[in-house]
Each structure stands twice: as C-alpha cells, then as structure tokens.
Design an enzyme around this catalytic site. Structure first.
Site, short mmCIF file in Angstrom:
data_model
loop_
_atom_site.label_atom_id
_atom_site.label_comp_id
_atom_site.label_asym_id
_atom_site.label_seq_id
_atom_site.Cartn_x
_atom_site.Cartn_y
_atom_site.Cartn_z
N ILE A 11 46.00 41.02 43.57
CA ILE A 11 45.66 41.03 42.13
C ILE A 11 44.20 41.74 41.80
CG2 ILE A 11 44.92 39.11 40.35
CD1 ILE A 11 46.47 37.11 42.30
N ARG A 12 44.32 42.77 40.93
CA ARG A 12 43.15 43.57 40.76
C ARG A 12 42.43 43.59 41.98
NH1 ARG A 12 40.84 44.47 36.06
NH2 ARG A 12 38.99 43.53 36.30
N ARG A 62 36.18 48.78 43.78
CA ARG A 62 36.65 47.72 43.19
C ARG A 62 37.87 48.15 42.31
NH1 ARG A 62 32.57 45.01 39.47
NH2 ARG A 62 34.26 43.42 39.45
N GLU A 120 46.39 33.08 50.31
CA GLU A 120 46.71 31.59 49.97
C GLU A 120 47.71 31.51 48.93
OE1 GLU A 120 44.48 33.63 48.61
OE2 GLU A 120 44.27 33.00 46.42
N GLY A 133 38.60 36.05 43.11
CA GLY A 133 38.32 35.65 41.49
C GLY A 133 37.75 36.77 41.04
N GLU A 134 36.38 36.89 40.51
CA GLU A 134 35.56 38.17 39.95
C GLU A 134 34.30 38.20 40.70
OE1 GLU A 134 37.54 39.97 38.00
OE2 GLU A 134 35.93 41.32 38.09
N SER A 135 34.25 39.25 41.38
CA SER A 135 33.01 39.09 42.01
C SER A 135 31.42 39.18 41.26
CB SER A 135 32.87 40.34 43.16
OG SER A 135 33.23 41.59 42.59
N CYS A 191 39.66 39.01 48.79
CA CYS A 191 39.44 39.80 47.55
C CYS A 191 38.43 40.03 46.89
CB CYS A 191 40.49 39.43 46.48
SG CYS A 191 41.25 40.60 45.21
N HIS A 242 45.66 38.14 48.66
CA HIS A 242 45.28 36.66 48.34
C HIS A 242 46.44 35.92 49.35
CE1 HIS A 242 42.98 36.19 44.58
NE2 HIS A 242 43.25 37.24 44.58
N1 GLN Z 1 38.53 42.57 40.65
C1 GLN Z 1 38.13 41.67 41.11
C2 GLN Z 1 36.75 42.05 41.65
O1 GLN Z 1 36.25 43.24 41.40
C3 GLN Z 1 38.54 40.97 42.47
C4 GLN Z 1 39.86 40.46 41.95
C5 GLN Z 1 40.45 39.44 42.96
O2 GLN Z 1 39.85 38.61 43.68
N2 GLN Z 1 41.70 39.05 42.90
O3 GLN Z 1 35.63 41.28 41.86
#
Ligand code: GLN
Length: 201
Positions: A136-137, A108, A174, A50-52, A81, A172
C-alpha cells in the site's frame, strides 16, 4: 522471558489492531503502545504501516521520539511499511528524519500511482514457498548494507530484511493470512531475549 513474549504495537495511527490480532493468534501477548512509558517491559515492538510523516508528528510530543529511539537501538523491533521507513538509515522522496538503525536506503511511494496498492505472490527464502505481500503506497528498498539479510524480494528489490535485532518489511504482513512473517519476528524476539532495558529518557 516468560513463555509468552510481550510485544508492543505502536498505536498512534495505522494498522495496529490487526498486528495485535496476528500476534495473539501466534500465542504472544500484544499491548497497544500510546505513551512512551509503555515501552518498559516489552520483549519486542512492531511499528506498523501508516504515514511516516504523521508518525513523526505524533512522536514529537512528550519525549516519545527519544524513548523510541533508545528502544530501537537494542530491543527487537519490526517495522512494516511506514515503520520500515522510520527505521531506515537513508530516506528519500523526500528526505526526512528517521531512527537510522537499519542500514538500508528507502525511497518512499516508489511504485508509482497505478501501483499504489497491490497484492503479489513473491519469492522468499522463508520455508514454505512464495509469500503473499500486500503493498500500500509502499517504499522501495534501494540499498542494503553488508549486515542486512534479504529474505524476500519484489522485482529484484528487497521487501523483507533482517539485521540483528531488527526486521523490516515494505509490505503489510498483517493483512495476509500467512503468519510466517509475524512468526519470524517472534523467533527473532526469542533469539534476542537477553537485551537489557534501554536507559530511561
Ligand atoms: N507511503 C507511506 C509513507 O511514506 C507508507 C505507506 C504504508 O505504510 N502503507 O510513509
């Protein structure tokens, strides 16, 4: 622990449903965790991608950060992630708070814009040959401490690591049909099934 391990999936944001589905396919009971008291009675926990920074914001409420911090010190936890970033000892680009239990340094969003998302088949020491990894990112693991075992890599950087009761992936698992990584976590949960419940915050 009963035959069917009870695994929580932190469900504050991100890809939690698919993790729960994968766990159920492998015979575990999966519970979505939205409140700190739901951490009681779990044999293990997945902190999804997700987004930390957003996770940290959600965790500020109702003692969730402290409860989770106590949990990850001793109970089997798998961070994927953003979840890997939350477990890491050192976080860069930019620096931000983390539980600091896993002796790695992460950078990150380290793979650049053109590589924001990518599906790769990369080497792993897990039986069964190269592993499909969905990035993903993704963060990059820039350093691993002596207690950390690297189980898979991308361009020489670790992407799947294990340290005692902790597992972390920068991709990921999953989103792939390969269930080896979730199975690995369930094996780790079984090996660490005697850890006591963390003290109530
Ligand atoms: N870019 C996100 C972060 O810095 C991590 C990306 C992800 O969980 N797919 O938190």
């Amino acid at each position: 622990m009963a035959n069917q391990p009870i695994i929580g999936v932190l469900a504050l944001q991100g890809a939690y449903d698919v993790h729960a589905q994968r766990l159920r396919e492998l015979g575990a009971e999966a519970r979505l965790i939205r409140k700190p008291d739901q951490l009681q009675g779990l044999n293990g926990l997945i902190i999804p991608g997700g987004e930390s920074t957003t996770f940290l914001k959600h965790l500020e409420r109702a003692g969730f950060y402290d409860a989770l911090n106590a949990f990850v010190q001793t109970k089997p936890t798998f961070g994927t992630c953003a979840g890997c970033i939350l477990l890491a000892k050192d976080v860069a680009n930019p620096t931000q708070p983390s539980f600091g239990v896993l002796d790695i340094a992460v950078e990150r969003n380290a793979y650049g814009r053109q590589n924001d998302s990518k599906i790769l088949l990369e080497p792993t020491s897990l039986p069964g040959g190269p592993l499909e990894m969905v990035f993903i990112r993704a963060p990059r693991i820039a350093r691993t401490g002596p207690a950390v075992e690297t189980l898979a890599t991308r361009d020489g950087s670790p992407t799947l690591v294990r340290q005692g009761h902790l597992l972390a992936a920068t991709f990921h698992p999953e989103l792939s049909h390969d269930t080896r990584v979730h199975q690995l976590f369930l094996d780790l949960v079984r090996q660490n099934s005697n850890t006591p419940e963390p003290a109530q915050a």
